[in-house]
Write an enzyme that holds these catalytic residues in place. Structure first.
Site, PDB file in Angstrom:
ATOM      1  N   THR A 174       0.825  -1.204   0.000  1.00  0.00           N
ATOM      2  CA  THR A 174       0.000   0.000   0.000  1.00  0.00           C
ATOM      3  C   THR A 174       0.863   1.260   0.000  1.00  0.00           C
ATOM      4  OG1 THR A 174      -1.474   1.301   1.412  1.00  0.00           O
ATOM      5  CG2 THR A 174      -0.126  -0.323   2.525  1.00  0.00           C
ATOM      6  N   ASP A 175       0.303   2.347  -0.515  1.00  0.00           N
ATOM      7  CA  ASP A 175       1.033   3.622  -0.470  1.00  0.00           C
ATOM      8  C   ASP A 175       1.185   4.135   0.964  1.00  0.00           C
ATOM      9  OD1 ASP A 175      -1.612   4.393  -0.004  1.00  0.00           O
ATOM     10  OD2 ASP A 175      -1.685   5.878  -1.608  1.00  0.00           O
ATOM     11  N   GLU A 176       0.402   3.559   1.904  1.00  0.00           N
ATOM     12  CA  GLU A 176       0.481   4.036   3.291  1.00  0.00           C
ATOM     13  C   GLU A 176       1.844   3.763   3.916  1.00  0.00           C
ATOM     14  OE1 GLU A 176      -2.746   3.522   5.944  1.00  0.00           O
ATOM     15  OE2 GLU A 176      -4.251   3.689   4.375  1.00  0.00           O
ATOM     16  N   TYR A 235      -1.472  -0.370  11.238  1.00  0.00           N
ATOM     17  CA  TYR A 235      -1.714  -1.044   9.948  1.00  0.00           C
ATOM     18  C   TYR A 235      -0.556  -0.800   8.983  1.00  0.00           C
ATOM     19  CZ  TYR A 235      -3.280  -1.398   5.098  1.00  0.00           C
ATOM     20  OH  TYR A 235      -3.333  -1.674   3.757  1.00  0.00           O
ATOM     21  N   LYS A 288       2.290  -3.367   7.320  1.00  0.00           N
ATOM     22  CA  LYS A 288       2.471  -3.574   5.878  1.00  0.00           C
ATOM     23  C   LYS A 288       3.924  -3.267   5.473  1.00  0.00           C
ATOM     24  CE  LYS A 288      -0.277  -4.443   3.121  1.00  0.00           C
ATOM     25  NZ  LYS A 288      -0.770  -5.762   2.600  1.00  0.00           N
TER      26      LYS A 288
END
Ligand code: NAD
Ligand code: DAU
Length: 338
Positions: free
Chosen positions: A124-126, A152, A156
Site C-alpha cells: 500500500t502507499d500508506e 496497519y 504492511k
C-alpha cells in the site's frame, strides 16, 4: 499456471479473481481465513468455474499453508490477505502484526520450501506515510522513504521489508506493488466510500473525520487488478511498482459527490472527532509502471464513482446482510460517541 490468491474473499482479492477468470485460463486457488472482511458469497460466480477453487485457511498457520503448497503446487502466489482497516488497527494492533507480518513470513517460508516462480506482495502507499497538504508538487515514488503512521501501515511496511529480505537472502522471485486507495464493487462497508453510499441511502449521518480536507488518491479496483496482472506476468523480480492514477480528492469532496449522485442533502454530513495520527495526503507517482509495463488507468474518478454507486444500488442484498450482523456492534463502538 496455478495461482494462489490469498485474501480472495475480500474486496480487491475477489475483484482480482474475477479479473483472472475473465482474461486468462490459469487455475486459481483462493486461500482465505474468512474473517469479518471475507465473504464467500462474493465468490459465488467464481465457484461455478472449473478453473477456480477455494480453501479456507489462515496464512499465519504454518502447517495449513505448507499442506496447501504441497497439494496445490502453485507457480505464483499473490498475497492480498491482510487486516486492512486503519481504524481497527488503532483500536487493536496485535491481529495486524499476526496476519500482515507473520502471515507474510509463513507464505515466504512456504515459497522457500516448495519453490515458486513468483511471489507478489500486495502492499500500500500508506507505507510511505503522508505528504503535506500545501505541497501538491510532491508525490510518492518507489524510492520515497518508508515512514509509517498507523499500526496497519507499520505492519504492511514490515511485510515489505521481509519480502525484500527473502528475495535477497534466499533468492525468492518476488515483486511488490504499492497502490493508492481503491474503490468499486465488493468494498466492505467500513471504508469511506461504501460507508457513505450506504449511510446516505439509509438517510443516516455521514461521519467525516476532522475537517474533511485530508486527500486520498482514488483508483478504480479494476485498474489495480490489471496492474497486478501485468506485474506478475511481465514485472521484474526484485522490483517495487507504485500504482495510482492521479485522482486526488479531499474526503469532503468525495462525500459531497456521493450525496449529489444519490440526490440527498448535504445536511447529512456530520464532522466528527478526527482519526488518531490521521495521514493528510496520499499521492502516487505511477511513472515506473507506466513506462516499464505500459499500464495506464482506464477509469476516471467521475466514471468510477458512478459505477460504484450503481453497483451498491443493484446489490443491496450483498451489503444489507453485512450491515445487519456484527457490523452494527462495530459501528456503535467506532461512531457511537465520536
Ligand atoms: P479486505 O479487508 O477487504 O480483505 C482482506 C481479505 O483477507 C478478507 O477476505 C479476509 O478474510 C482475508 N484475511 C484476513 N486475514 C487473513 C488470514 N490471516 N489468512 C487468510 N486470509 C485472511 O482488504 P482489501 O481492501 O481487499 O485489501 C487487500 C490487500 O490490498 C491488503 O493487503 C491491503 O493492505 C492492500 N491494499 C488495499 C487498498 C485499499 O484501498 N483497499 C489499497 C492498497 C493496498
Ligand atoms: O491508501 C491505501 C489504503 O487505503 C489501504 O492500504 C487501506 O487498506 C485502505 O483501508 C485505505 O486506507 P484509508 O485509511 O485511506 O481508507 P478509509 O476508507 O478508512 O478512509 C479514507 C479517508 O476517509 C481517510 O482520510 C479517513 C476518512 N474517513 C474514513 C471513514 C471510514 C472519514 O472521514 N470517515 C469515515 O467514516
Amino acid at each position: 499456471m496455478t495461482i494462489i490468491v490469498t485474501g480472495g474473499a475480500g474486496f480487491i482479492g475477489a475483484n482480482f479473481v474475477y479479473h483472472q477468470l475473465k482474461h486468462h485460463d490459469d487455475k486459481i486457488v483462493c486461500v482465505d481465513k474468512l474473517t469479518y472482511a471475507g465473504n464467500l458469497e462474493t465468490l459465488d460466480a467464481a465457484l461455478k468455474s472449473a478453473q477456480f477453487s477455494f480453501i479456507r485457511a489462515d496464512i499465519a498457520d504454518r502447517d495449513a499453508v505448507y499442506k496447501i503448497f504441497a497439494d496445490v503446487k502453485p507457480d505464483v502466489v499473490v498475497n492480498f490477505a491482510a487486516e486492512s482497516h486503519v481504524d481497527r488497527s488503532i483500536e487493536d494492533p496485535e491481529l495486524f502484526l499476526r496476519t500482515n507480518i507473520i502471515g507474510t513470513s509463513v507464505l515466504l517460508d512456504a515459497c522457500r520450501k516448495f519453490g515458486i516462480k513468483r511471489f507478489h506482495q500486495v502492499s500500500t502507499d500508506e507505507v510511505y506515510g503522508d505528504l503535506p497538504l500545501d505541497r501538491p508538487d510532491l508525490f510518492f515514488t518507489e524510492t520515497t522513504n518508508l515512514h509509517t503512521s498507523s499500526p496497519y501501515s507499520a505492519s504492511k511496511a514490515a511485510a515489505d521489508l521481509l519480502v525484500q529480505a527473502y528475495q535477497r537472502t534466499y533468492q525468492i522471485p518476488a515483486t511488490i506493488s504499492r497502490c493508492s486507495n481503491n474503490y468499486g464493487p465488493f468494498h466492505f462497508p467500513e471504508k469511506l466510500i461504501p460507508l457513505m453510499i450506504i449511510n446516505a441511502l439509509n438517510d443516516k449521518p455521514l461521519p467525516v473525520y476532522g475537517t474533511g480536507d485530508n486527500v486520498r488518491d482514488w483508483l478504480y479496483v479494476e485498474d489495480h487488478c490489471a496492474a497486478i496482472d501485468l506485474i506478475i506476468r511481465r514485472g521484474t523480480v526484485g522490483e517495487v511498482y507504485n500504482i495510482g492514477g492521479h485522482n486526488e480528492r479531499t474526503n469532503l469532496d468525495v462525500v459531497k459527490t456521493i450525496v449529489h449522485i444519490l440526490g440527498k442533502s448535504e445536511e447529512l454530513i456530520q464532522f466528527v472527532t478526527d482519526r488518531k495520527g490521521h495521514d493528510r495526503r496520499y499521492a502516487i507517482d505511477p511513472t515506473k509502471i507506466s513506462t516499464e509495463l505500459g499500464w495506464t488507468p482506464q477509469t476516471s474518478f467521475d466514471d468510477g464513482i458512478r459505477l460504484t454507486v450503481d453497483w451498491y444500488l443493484s446489490n443491496r442484498a450483498w451489503w444489507e446482510k453485512i450491515i445487519s450482523g456484527e457490523y452494527q456492534t462495530y459501528y456503535a463502538r467506532m461512531y457511537g460517541d465520536r
